[in-house]
Design an enzyme around this catalytic site. Structure first.
Site, PDB file in Angstrom:
ATOM      1  N   SER A 134     -35.637  13.138  41.920  1.00  0.00           N
ATOM      2  CA  SER A 134     -35.230  12.387  40.738  1.00  0.00           C
ATOM      3  C   SER A 134     -35.110  13.300  39.528  1.00  0.00           C
ATOM      4  O   SER A 134     -35.864  14.268  39.381  1.00  0.00           O
ATOM      5  CB  SER A 134     -36.264  11.296  40.443  1.00  0.00           C
ATOM      6  OG  SER A 134     -36.060  10.730  39.170  1.00  0.00           O
ATOM      7  N   GLU A 136     -36.148  12.490  36.813  1.00  0.00           N
ATOM      8  CA  GLU A 136     -37.401  12.306  36.074  1.00  0.00           C
ATOM      9  C   GLU A 136     -38.374  13.458  36.328  1.00  0.00           C
ATOM     10  O   GLU A 136     -39.349  13.614  35.587  1.00  0.00           O
ATOM     11  CB  GLU A 136     -38.048  10.978  36.449  1.00  0.00           C
ATOM     12  CG  GLU A 136     -37.303   9.761  35.921  1.00  0.00           C
ATOM     13  CD  GLU A 136     -37.389   9.587  34.408  1.00  0.00           C
ATOM     14  OE1 GLU A 136     -38.334  10.111  33.800  1.00  0.00           O
ATOM     15  OE2 GLU A 136     -36.499   8.925  33.837  1.00  0.00           O
ATOM     16  N   TYR A 158     -44.641   8.741  37.921  1.00  0.00           N
ATOM     17  CA  TYR A 158     -43.546   8.749  38.891  1.00  0.00           C
ATOM     18  C   TYR A 158     -42.924  10.138  38.985  1.00  0.00           C
ATOM     19  O   TYR A 158     -42.725  10.670  40.086  1.00  0.00           O
ATOM     20  CB  TYR A 158     -42.486   7.722  38.486  1.00  0.00           C
ATOM     21  CG  TYR A 158     -41.207   7.820  39.287  1.00  0.00           C
ATOM     22  CD1 TYR A 158     -41.146   7.363  40.599  1.00  0.00           C
ATOM     23  CD2 TYR A 158     -40.051   8.372  38.733  1.00  0.00           C
ATOM     24  CE1 TYR A 158     -39.970   7.452  41.331  1.00  0.00           C
ATOM     25  CE2 TYR A 158     -38.877   8.466  39.469  1.00  0.00           C
ATOM     26  CZ  TYR A 158     -38.843   8.001  40.762  1.00  0.00           C
ATOM     27  OH  TYR A 158     -37.691   8.103  41.487  1.00  0.00           O
TER      28      TYR A 158
END
Length: 340
Positions: A134, A136, A158
């Protein structure tokens, strides 16, 4: 003699990406197995259209109950299915929620990946493995745009869990000579996106306002910028990674960044509404404890090696999502305007 189809296993098959990937693999003649969590309500709506396929590809689709937190179950499934390709898309994938349930997020998103890799290794299964990374992971970014060589600096549980999964995949690839690819996918949306994610929250919210069932859409930080692409194109990149001669890691992105504010302007603009602010409420509970303000990907490596590049642009994506949600509410976008 009839060729035996390739066998693929998808974790998270009932999610946005899992459903599109299942369709793609079935269209290529694969036998597809999916792992889904047991729930008290049906959660298979994203893959129901597969069962309407006139070519009966659903006869090559098999669903299994399982959980990335259950190593015994994963071992059993891998021995039973013996997949040629594994796509690990399962995760607790909501960034804001990961602050509320960090231990669960780490257990499923980080350790779940490790459990899968160990099941492959211990059962000596010859397979190719795709890990869903990801953007992120870049978090509070250290350079812009972000590429495969950009250092990770996660700003959420996360993001941190995905960094662990990314590095353990690289470790097992080097240590055990396993075919493992990390796809570092930037935000990718569609009409199948979960309704708690900001883009879908906006498009479903507008549809509800048009239907007279909602007055406002409540959001958090409108100035966060994201690199948004179209999910069906991104699952093609996943498949392409596992078709290469050598395993590697790839950023998948559009190379454009837009704020949530811009998404709102574009979506409401499709209805001719310029003063959209009056339909938006700001609720502090939707702010993250640590914000990620800017994500922008450089997918040059994927274009060069995989031959992949996005076709659906930002404005097209907003229209696709809004039209689908308005249609689901029983209306047609071209006929509508919000009453002032």
């Amino acid at each position: 003699m009839k060729n035996t189809p390739k066998v693929a296993l998808i974790t998270g098959i009932t999610g946005q990406d899992g459903s599109y990937l299942a369709e793609l693999l079935l269209s290529k003649g694969y036998e597809v197995h999916g792992i889904m969590r047991r729930a008290s309500t049906f959660n298979t709506e994203r893959i129901e259209q597969i069962y309407q396929d006139p070519h009966e590809s659903h006869k090559r689709l098999f669903l299994h109950y399982g959980d990335l937190a259950d190593a015994s179950n994963l071992n059993h499934l891998l021995k039973k299915v013996k997949p040629d390709e594994i796509y690990n898309l399962g995760a607790q994938s909501h960034v804001r929620v990961s602050f509320d349930i960090p231990e669960y997020t780490a257990n499923v998103t980080a350790l779940g990946t490790l459990r899968l890799l160990d099941a492959i290794r211990e059962n000596e299964i010859q397979t190719r493995f795709y890990q869903a990374g990801s953007s992120e992971m870049f978090g509070d970014v250290l350079e812009t745009p972000q590429s495969e060589s950009t250092p990770f600096n996660p700003a959420s549980p996360y993001g941190a869990a995905k960094v662990f999964a990314h590095h353990i995949c690289k470790n097992y690839r080097a240590a055990y000579n396993m075919f493992i690819c990390n796809g570092i996918l930037f935000n990718h949306e569609s009409e199948r996106r979960g309704k708690t994610f900001v883009t879908r929250k906006i498009t479903t919210g507008i549809a509800e306002i048009l239907a007279g069932r909602q007055d406002k859409i409540y959001l958090g930080n409108l100035d966060a910028k994201r690199d948004w692409g179209y999910a069906p194109e991104y699952v093609q990149a996943m498949w392409l990674m596992l078709q290469q001669d050598k395993p590697d890691d790839y950023v998948i992105a559009t190379g454009e960044t837009h704020s949530i504010r811009e998404f709102l302007e574009e979506a409401f603009g499709l209805l001719g509404i310029k003063d959209w602010e009056k339909y938006i409420g700001i609720d502090p509970k939707y702010y993250r404890p640590q914000e990620v303000n800017l994500l922008l990907g450089n997918a040059g490596k994927a274009k060069k090696i995989l031959g992949w590049e996005p076709k659906v642009k930002f404005k097209d994506l907003v229209r696709i999502m809004l039209e689908a949600d308005v249609k689901e509410a029983g209306m047609q976008l071209k006929d509508l305007k919000i009453e002032n």
